[in-house]
Scaffold this motif. Structure first.
Motif, PDB file in Angstrom:
ATOM      1  N   LEU A 272      87.524  -0.292 119.138  1.00  0.00           N
ATOM      2  CA  LEU A 272      88.484   0.501 119.690  1.00  0.00           C
ATOM      3  C   LEU A 272      89.187   1.306 118.745  1.00  0.00           C
ATOM      4  O   LEU A 272      89.114   1.070 117.497  1.00  0.00           O
ATOM      5  CB  LEU A 272      89.275  -0.440 120.414  1.00  0.00           C
ATOM      6  CG  LEU A 272      89.128  -1.266 121.567  1.00  0.00           C
ATOM      7  CD1 LEU A 272      89.914  -2.253 121.938  1.00  0.00           C
ATOM      8  CD2 LEU A 272      88.641  -0.369 122.992  1.00  0.00           C
ATOM      9  N   PRO A 273      89.966   2.453 119.208  1.00  0.00           N
ATOM     10  CA  PRO A 273      90.652   3.150 118.310  1.00  0.00           C
ATOM     11  C   PRO A 273      91.762   2.383 117.637  1.00  0.00           C
ATOM     12  O   PRO A 273      92.217   1.532 118.260  1.00  0.00           O
ATOM     13  CB  PRO A 273      91.051   4.517 119.002  1.00  0.00           C
ATOM     14  CG  PRO A 273      91.076   3.965 120.480  1.00  0.00           C
ATOM     15  CD  PRO A 273      89.779   2.790 120.551  1.00  0.00           C
TER      16      PRO A 273
ATOM     17  N   PRO B 193      80.058  19.531 119.018  1.00  0.00           N
ATOM     18  CA  PRO B 193      81.262  19.550 119.974  1.00  0.00           C
ATOM     19  C   PRO B 193      81.810  20.904 119.781  1.00  0.00           C
ATOM     20  O   PRO B 193      82.149  21.455 118.797  1.00  0.00           O
ATOM     21  CB  PRO B 193      82.135  18.478 119.579  1.00  0.00           C
ATOM     22  CG  PRO B 193      81.691  18.043 118.202  1.00  0.00           C
ATOM     23  CD  PRO B 193      80.268  18.632 118.121  1.00  0.00           C
ATOM     24  N   VAL B 194      82.512  21.282 121.160  1.00  0.00           N
ATOM     25  CA  VAL B 194      82.859  22.672 121.070  1.00  0.00           C
ATOM     26  C   VAL B 194      84.534  22.550 121.118  1.00  0.00           C
ATOM     27  O   VAL B 194      85.490  23.575 121.003  1.00  0.00           O
ATOM     28  CB  VAL B 194      82.552  23.661 122.467  1.00  0.00           C
ATOM     29  CG1 VAL B 194      81.048  23.717 122.362  1.00  0.00           C
ATOM     30  CG2 VAL B 194      82.838  22.534 123.774  1.00  0.00           C
ATOM     31  N   ARG B 195      85.093  21.284 121.457  1.00  0.00           N
ATOM     32  CA  ARG B 195      86.571  21.255 121.289  1.00  0.00           C
ATOM     33  C   ARG B 195      86.851  19.936 120.822  1.00  0.00           C
ATOM     34  O   ARG B 195      85.977  19.005 120.837  1.00  0.00           O
ATOM     35  CB  ARG B 195      87.093  21.583 122.841  1.00  0.00           C
ATOM     36  CG  ARG B 195      86.928  20.475 123.792  1.00  0.00           C
ATOM     37  CD  ARG B 195      87.428  20.545 124.776  1.00  0.00           C
ATOM     38  NE  ARG B 195      89.058  20.212 124.618  1.00  0.00           N
ATOM     39  CZ  ARG B 195      89.771  20.054 125.639  1.00  0.00           C
ATOM     40  NH1 ARG B 195      89.592  20.716 126.826  1.00  0.00           N
ATOM     41  NH2 ARG B 195      91.088  19.960 125.265  1.00  0.00           N
ATOM     42  N   GLN B 196      88.100  19.775 119.960  1.00  0.00           N
ATOM     43  CA  GLN B 196      88.274  18.646 119.589  1.00  0.00           C
ATOM     44  C   GLN B 196      89.240  17.762 120.562  1.00  0.00           C
ATOM     45  O   GLN B 196      90.159  18.149 121.243  1.00  0.00           O
ATOM     46  CB  GLN B 196      89.332  18.838 118.266  1.00  0.00           C
ATOM     47  CG  GLN B 196      89.860  17.731 117.624  1.00  0.00           C
ATOM     48  CD  GLN B 196      88.829  17.286 116.929  1.00  0.00           C
ATOM     49  OE1 GLN B 196      87.810  17.699 116.451  1.00  0.00           O
ATOM     50  NE2 GLN B 196      88.984  15.645 116.391  1.00  0.00           N
ATOM     51  N   ARG B 197      88.845  16.780 121.009  1.00  0.00           N
ATOM     52  CA  ARG B 197      89.505  15.775 121.842  1.00  0.00           C
ATOM     53  C   ARG B 197      90.469  15.030 121.367  1.00  0.00           C
ATOM     54  O   ARG B 197      90.531  14.642 120.269  1.00  0.00           O
ATOM     55  CB  ARG B 197      88.431  14.859 122.473  1.00  0.00           C
ATOM     56  CG  ARG B 197      87.126  15.651 123.331  1.00  0.00           C
ATOM     57  CD  ARG B 197      87.448  16.332 124.494  1.00  0.00           C
ATOM     58  NE  ARG B 197      86.391  17.007 125.175  1.00  0.00           N
ATOM     59  CZ  ARG B 197      86.557  17.485 126.129  1.00  0.00           C
ATOM     60  NH1 ARG B 197      87.417  17.738 127.051  1.00  0.00           N
ATOM     61  NH2 ARG B 197      85.352  18.065 126.788  1.00  0.00           N
ATOM     62  N   ARG B 198      91.493  14.611 122.241  1.00  0.00           N
ATOM     63  CA  ARG B 198      92.632  13.906 121.625  1.00  0.00           C
ATOM     64  C   ARG B 198      92.242  12.477 121.192  1.00  0.00           C
ATOM     65  O   ARG B 198      91.340  11.963 121.909  1.00  0.00           O
ATOM     66  CB  ARG B 198      93.791  13.819 122.454  1.00  0.00           C
ATOM     67  CG  ARG B 198      93.396  13.049 123.917  1.00  0.00           C
ATOM     68  CD  ARG B 198      94.744  13.186 124.918  1.00  0.00           C
ATOM     69  NE  ARG B 198      94.516  12.597 126.250  1.00  0.00           N
ATOM     70  CZ  ARG B 198      95.380  12.436 127.171  1.00  0.00           C
ATOM     71  NH1 ARG B 198      96.530  12.916 127.013  1.00  0.00           N
ATOM     72  NH2 ARG B 198      95.188  11.628 128.123  1.00  0.00           N
TER      73      ARG B 198
ATOM     74  N   SER C 294      89.375   3.041 125.135  1.00  0.00           N
ATOM     75  CA  SER C 294      88.349   3.472 124.484  1.00  0.00           C
ATOM     76  C   SER C 294      88.607   4.728 123.967  1.00  0.00           C
ATOM     77  O   SER C 294      89.356   5.502 124.463  1.00  0.00           O
ATOM     78  CB  SER C 294      87.066   2.976 125.007  1.00  0.00           C
ATOM     79  OG  SER C 294      86.824   3.860 126.106  1.00  0.00           O
ATOM     80  N   SER C 295      87.643   5.210 123.034  1.00  0.00           N
ATOM     81  CA  SER C 295      88.019   6.486 122.674  1.00  0.00           C
ATOM     82  C   SER C 295      87.592   7.488 123.947  1.00  0.00           C
ATOM     83  O   SER C 295      88.183   8.783 124.106  1.00  0.00           O
ATOM     84  CB  SER C 295      86.782   6.789 121.627  1.00  0.00           C
ATOM     85  OG  SER C 295      87.119   5.994 120.128  1.00  0.00           O
ATOM     86  N   LEU C 296      86.672   7.253 124.719  1.00  0.00           N
ATOM     87  CA  LEU C 296      86.322   7.975 125.732  1.00  0.00           C
ATOM     88  C   LEU C 296      87.488   8.070 126.836  1.00  0.00           C
ATOM     89  O   LEU C 296      88.026   9.002 127.327  1.00  0.00           O
ATOM     90  CB  LEU C 296      85.162   7.477 126.694  1.00  0.00           C
ATOM     91  CG  LEU C 296      84.683   8.201 127.866  1.00  0.00           C
ATOM     92  CD1 LEU C 296      84.511   9.786 127.680  1.00  0.00           C
ATOM     93  CD2 LEU C 296      83.521   7.632 128.304  1.00  0.00           C
ATOM     94  N   ALA C 297      87.956   6.912 126.981  1.00  0.00           N
ATOM     95  CA  ALA C 297      88.960   6.725 128.070  1.00  0.00           C
ATOM     96  C   ALA C 297      90.534   7.572 127.709  1.00  0.00           C
ATOM     97  O   ALA C 297      91.163   7.937 128.562  1.00  0.00           O
ATOM     98  CB  ALA C 297      89.548   5.198 128.327  1.00  0.00           C
ATOM     99  N   LEU C 298      90.646   7.753 126.202  1.00  0.00           N
ATOM    100  CA  LEU C 298      91.763   8.401 125.951  1.00  0.00           C
ATOM    101  C   LEU C 298      91.626   9.905 126.152  1.00  0.00           C
ATOM    102  O   LEU C 298      92.797  10.715 126.312  1.00  0.00           O
ATOM    103  CB  LEU C 298      91.815   8.170 124.504  1.00  0.00           C
ATOM    104  CG  LEU C 298      92.527   6.858 124.033  1.00  0.00           C
ATOM    105  CD1 LEU C 298      92.425   6.863 122.494  1.00  0.00           C
ATOM    106  CD2 LEU C 298      93.935   6.658 124.332  1.00  0.00           C
ATOM    107  N   THR C 299      90.558  10.326 126.390  1.00  0.00           N
ATOM    108  CA  THR C 299      90.330  11.712 126.818  1.00  0.00           C
ATOM    109  C   THR C 299      90.018  12.144 128.121  1.00  0.00           C
ATOM    110  O   THR C 299      90.069  13.185 128.734  1.00  0.00           O
ATOM    111  CB  THR C 299      88.965  12.332 126.127  1.00  0.00           C
ATOM    112  OG1 THR C 299      87.882  11.686 126.771  1.00  0.00           O
ATOM    113  CG2 THR C 299      89.192  12.139 124.617  1.00  0.00           C
ATOM    114  N   LEU C 300      90.310  11.026 128.992  1.00  0.00           N
ATOM    115  CA  LEU C 300      89.857  11.256 130.650  1.00  0.00           C
ATOM    116  C   LEU C 300      91.047  12.047 131.208  1.00  0.00           C
ATOM    117  O   LEU C 300      90.846  12.826 132.168  1.00  0.00           O
ATOM    118  CB  LEU C 300      89.473   9.867 131.175  1.00  0.00           C
ATOM    119  CG  LEU C 300      88.302   9.159 130.753  1.00  0.00           C
ATOM    120  CD1 LEU C 300      88.020   7.956 131.701  1.00  0.00           C
ATOM    121  CD2 LEU C 300      87.145  10.156 130.834  1.00  0.00           C
TER     122      LEU C 300
END
Length: 719
Positions: A638-639, A352-357, A649-655
């Motif tokens: 779930l986180p 991964p190139v960046r740290q997602r929230r 979810s972990s993906l939804a938090l970054t959208l």
């Protein structure tokens, strides 16, 4: 006993009957079915509800019972619960009052004894038989309860006789007093009430006497009957176990005699394949795992495959495949390729190139009356209902569509499959996985504005890139396209048809989803099932998915039929169950899938199939003989703190995380959505109304221009 003569209440027993309960000033008193048992008074709308839905319960141990008039009485539990009840007659009211008082006294006494008693267990003489000590303890406990009830009945009998005699003496003395006319009326009224009490008391005395005599006469008989029933149950369990073993042996012997070619009945060949007659009849084989039959109209049953399928060599596999109609690929190779695809760890090719929230601001706790908004919206299209952000979640429908790619690894694995049937299993699991994020997500996504887009670029991290666009406002429609470096592409055109029915909200996705794999050129398509949001007005919101999905491979003709079972109070199956069968173009079944859309999916290879006995609705069930099931997909946890972050979810938090370089029309740039995520809901509501009004004005302008453009050619032709 007839309805005109209700059962007389006895202390400690269950007492049932109809009463009228005060509901509100509009409906007044409503007829309800009340049940008094174990110191608890419960009520239901009908007798049929007793098995599943209790409307309310009050504990009599701390309750106060007050009589209002000849037919009405009130039960209050310290102000927290108050029942205003009315009986059909004065006699019926007196029966209920007597039963309630006895039950209250019993509950208070039992509560006091429970507080005073310790955990001492009286010694119980051992009895023979399996589990004799435990079962004998249960019998002794039952007998102690019966003895206590007998003592209660005897006490009640003595008290009623004593107080009845005292009441009669008092009335006789009262009749001797001579006064004015009012005094005579009072005496007659008291006499009438005393007569009713005497009738009820006599009935109770008779019932108590009968029960006391019956309990004393049958106490030992009941004890023997309990012991006999226990012994019979043990014998039945042993018999059923033996029958199940015999049935398993006979079924396999029948299949071996009718399905397999004659060469397999040769003992010498059987020894070569490693399956002896003794081994074939073994009932303790580790692979013998039986699965319950489905309660579905299109029923099928899966049973474990014969052990020889697990032990045969490669040469024997090819011979059996040609004679039993199996496909050209060997079973061992098919299973090994699937197992390696599932269990082998995937190499981490891309960093991964960046740290997602991993967090967003917690959801504020704002109260809003839903009924004040929804009462005028029954029957309307969901997209036309003006909803405040209180019922939303801080992402748009375009971002919600992109969440379908959360389990993109399934498509990555599918792209590596050599067999189209294996590939179908992964594609089917991917279709089910897209619903896993909806189980707790009761919030409504923002309706995208016309021309709004959302780009999800995970090419450097996950190898795929996704783009969504809102292409129509009314009806709302979105187009979604995703491409992966692993050799697959996905596109979907989705529009939603939704109706609010008062108690629930139905969302019917229209349109299809297409998935194409570059290596094999396999082209799959399917549609989504109906989503239902229950308890819109009253109760806790919960979501259910129901319907059927047909995943079709247009190149090979393979098909997977998935069924999402709707939730039912009376079903014995696990909630949110999904089942499916993978078939080839000729309709021959190869795989069975089963699981739940909110947790996991498993698949198992079908070795043989046959028609079984008739199931529900007279339809014949298919029996599938399968290998041991393997897990193909499991939901990610779930986180931490997800319940305070809209269950994202972990993906939804970054959208909705801000990113540089996205288009001006990207959903991340919506001000109302951003304000809601930051917890500024009042400002978000105002901004949402402004944007929606701006879109309405633009829509009306487009309609006027369309009408003008349509009328201009006609005017030109006239001139």
């Amino acid at each position: 006993m007839s309805e005109s003569k209700p059962p007389t209440p006895t202390p400690g027993d269950t007492y049932k009957g109809w009463l009228f309960k005060w509901t509100n000033y509009i409906k007044g008193y409503q007829r309800r079915w009340f049940v008094l048992s174990n110191g608890l008074l419960s009520y239901y709308r009908t007798q049929a509800e007793m098995g599943h839905t209790c409307r309310g319960t009050i504990n009599l141990a701390t309750a106060n019972i007050a009589v209002e008039d000849s037919c009405s009485f009130v039960i209050s539990n310290g102000g927290a619960q108050t029942y205003h009840l009315k009986a059909s007659s004065e006699v019926e009211r007196q029966r209920w009052i007597t039963a309630l008082e006895l039950a209250k006294a019993k509950a208070v006494r039992m509560q006091a004894e429970s507080d005073d008693s310790g955990d001492d267990c009286p010694s119980v003489p051992p009895t023979s038989g399996q589990g004799g000590g435990c079962r004998n303890s249960e019998v002794q406990s039952t007998l102690r309860t019966m003895t206590s009830k007998v003592e209660d009945l005897s006490t009640c009998n003595d008290l009623i006789v004593k107080h009845g005699s005292a009441l009669q003496r008092s009335l006789s003395e009262l009749e001797g007093i001579r006064g004015g006319g009012d005094m005579g009326d009072k005496i007659r009224q008291v006499t009438e009430r005393a007569t009713l009490f005497r009738i009820t008391s006599n009935a109770m005395i008779n019932a108590c006497r009968d029960f006391l005599s019956l309990a004393q006469n049958h106490n030992k008989r009941w004890q023997k009957a309990l012991q006999t029933e226990r012994d019979q149950r043990i014998r039945l369990e042993e018999t059923l176990e033996q029958l199940a073993k015999q049935h398993n042996h006979l079924e396999r012997a029948f299949r071996g005699a009718t399905v397999l070619p004659p060469s397999f009945s040769n003992p010498a060949l059987g020894n070569k394949t490693g399956v002896s007659g003794k081994g074939d009849a073994s009932d303790e084989d580790d692979d013998n795992e039986f699965f319950d039959a489905m309660e579905d109209p299109a029923e099928f049953i899966t049973v474990p495959a014969d052990p020889k399928y697990h032990r045969r060599s490669g040469s024997n596999v090819s011979g059996l495949s040609s004679e039993t109609g199996m496909d050209d690929q060997s079973v061992n190779f098919d299973e090994q390729s699937l197992a390696s695809n599932l269990e082998s760890p995937q190499p981490l090719e891309l960093e991964p190139v960046r740290q997602r929230r991993t967090r967003i601001p917690d959801k504020p706790n704002y109260y809003l009356n839903l009924w004040s908004i929804m009462k005028n919206c029954i029957g309307k299209e969901l997209s036309k209902i003006p909803m405040p952000v209180n019922f939303n979640e801080p992402i748009s429908m375009l971002q919600r569509l992109s969440e379908d790619l959360e389990y993109y690894e399934l498509l990555d694995k599918a792209a590596k499959c050599q067999s189209s049937l294996e590939q179908m299993c992964y594609v089917a699991a991917f279709t089910v996985s897209s619903y896993s994020t909806t189980v707790h997500r009761t919030g409504k996504p923002f309706n995208p504005l016309l021309g709004e887009t959302f780009e999800l670029d995970r090419q450097k991290e996950c190898g795929y890139r996704s783009l969504c666009e809102q292409v129509s406002h009314h009806p709302p429609a979105a187009a979604h396209h995703a491409m992966s470096e692993k050799g697959w592409s996905l596109r979907q055109e989705i529009t939603l048809a939704s109706k609010f029915r008062g108690k629930y909200l139905s969302i019917m996705p229209l349109g299809s989803i297409q998935c194409i794999f570059e290596k094999t050129n396999n082209h799959y398509s399917w549609k989504k099932v109906t989503t239902t949001v229950h308890n819109i007005i009253v109760g806790k919101l919960w979501i259910d998915q129901s319907g059927e999905i047909d995943v079709v491979n247009h190149r090979t003709g393979d098909r997977c039929h998935l069924k999402f079972a709707p939730y039912s109070y009376f079903s014995r199956d696990v909630p949110r169950k999904v089942t499916g069968v993978v078939t080839d173009q000729e309709g021959k079944a190869h795989y069975v899938l089963s699981g739940t859309w909110d947790e996991k999916m498993e698949f198992s290879r079908i070795m043989q199939s046959s028609k079984g006995e008739n199931g529900t609705e007279g339809k014949q069930r298919t029996v599938y003989q399968t290998l041991k099931a393997k897990e193909i997909w499991r939901k990610n946890p779930l986180p931490d703190g997800a319940e305070n972050m809209y269950y994202f979810s972990s993906l939804a938090l970054t959208l909705n995380e801000p990113e540089e370089g996205v288009a001006p029309t990207d959903s991340r740039r919506r001000p109302d959505q951003r304000l809601m995520e930051d917890g500024r809901w009042d400002e978000a509501n105002a901004e949402k109304q402004r944007l929606e009004e701006k879109q309405r004005i633009a829509r009306r302008e487009r309609e006027r221009e369309a009408v003008k453009a349509a009328s201009s050619p006609e005017e030109g032709r006239k001139t």
